[in-house]
Motif scaffolding. Structure first.
Motif, PDB file in Angstrom:
ATOM      1  N   ILE A 124      16.123  31.925  71.376  1.00 14.93           N
ATOM      2  CA  ILE A 124      17.464  31.580  71.842  1.00 14.93           C
ATOM      3  C   ILE A 124      18.477  32.605  71.328  1.00 14.93           C
ATOM      4  N   ASN A 125      19.401  32.981  72.191  1.00 14.40           N
ATOM      5  CA  ASN A 125      20.533  33.799  71.770  1.00 14.40           C
ATOM      6  C   ASN A 125      21.522  32.891  71.033  1.00 14.40           C
ATOM      7  N   PHE A 128      24.947  32.342  72.603  1.00 16.41           N
ATOM      8  CA  PHE A 128      24.959  31.467  73.774  1.00 16.41           C
ATOM      9  C   PHE A 128      24.962  30.003  73.348  1.00 16.41           C
ATOM     10  N   ASN A 247      20.273  34.603  77.508  1.00 17.82           N
ATOM     11  CA  ASN A 247      19.371  34.516  76.357  1.00 17.82           C
ATOM     12  C   ASN A 247      18.361  35.671  76.305  1.00 17.82           C
TER      13      ASN A 247
END
Length: 282
Positions: A124-125, A128, A247
């Motif tokens: 996961i980013n 974000f 992502n």
């Protein structure tokens, strides 16, 4: 298929590089074991599987057509597909196929193409996930919702009741299921389940992009740092494509939704990640 075959089938999927958790196979078996076919050696070892889940009398979803490498080319896969077709009779069956397998399924009548999906994975980013929309709705655990209301939402979206699968899938001990409410009504829900490697966001449904992102971010809180997420979006949903881009997920595979009788349309803008690629469930 018998319940005692689950462990051996799980070993087969793992050996074959399929990212399927054992609890997924348990859920599918508990939903509808009557159309799950396994190829078993004399010693009880499962070397193949082909199956489908019925949703009522007319609709079914098929998948997990798998055969151990050293038994391919002997006609076993074709025979298992023919036997499964006999069990499905006149039902409209949907499934997913990669481009290289389209010709194989066409010989069994799967000529109707529908949506296209991409299986993506990656971490996961964090940027974000930090920007969580929060206005106009609330995100609550499944236990705080009337389950019949969730079933009604899912049935309205898919135009078919999938109550047995949804009850098993969302309520499993390994599942983290959250529901979005707007003005007291369900406007989306999402499920996070562990995979053999990483975690699957299967599914994410939402009436609006900001609701989908809020559900996404709620599930992220249960993913250990550094672990991959598996997210399979319909490419026709532009907002879901933005999730993938934001992502920087890597696309592993592209699949086409196919049917043997008629297409089942749905508002694909409300589907951000499907329920199961293994068993052809949008």
């Amino acid at each position: 298929m018998r319940r005692s075959d689950i462990q051996s089938l799980y070993e087969l999927t793992s050996e074959s590089g399929r990212n399927i958790e054992k609890s997924c196979l348990e859920c599918v078996f508990d939903t509808d074991p009557s159309r799950l076919l396994v190829v078993v050696k004399d010693d009880g070892k499962v070397i193949g599987h082909n199956g489908a889940l019925a949703h009522g009398q007319r609709i079914a979803s098929a998948g997990l057509n798998i055969l151990r490498v050293d038994y391919r080319g002997l006609g076993i896969g074709r025979e298992s597909t023919l036997r499964l077709n006999d069990l499905l009779a006149d039902m409209n069956v949907g499934g997913n196929a990669v481009y290289d397998n389209m010709a194989f399924y066409r010989q069994f009548g799967f000529n109707i193409k529908s949506y296209t999906f991409q299986i993506n994975h990656g971490p996961i980013n964090p940027d974000f996930a930090k920007a969580v929309p929060s206005e106009g709705y609330e995100i609550i655990p499944l236990l705080d919702v009337k389950f019949d209301d969730l079933l009604d939402y899912d049935s309205e979206l898919h135009s078919v009741s999938r109550h047995r699968f949804i009850r098993n899938w969302t309520g499993h001990t390994s599942a983290r299921t959250y529901v979005a409410l707007k003005n007291g009504r369900i406007c989306g829900y999402a499920v996070l389940r562990p995979a053999y490697v990483g975690y699957k966001m299967y599914p994410i449904y939402a009436d609006e992009p900001n609701i989908a992102k809020a559900l996404f971010c709620r599930l992220v809180s249960y993913i250990p740092k550094g672990q991959d997420v598996i997210f399979t979006q319909p490419v026709q949903n532009e907002a879901a494509n933005e999730f993938v881009a934001a992502n920087k997920f890597q696309t592993q595979l592209t699949m086409t939704r196919i049917y043997n009788k008629w297409n089942i349309p749905l508002d694909i803008r409300r589907v951000y990640s499907v329920a199961s690629t293994e068993f052809g469930l949008i």
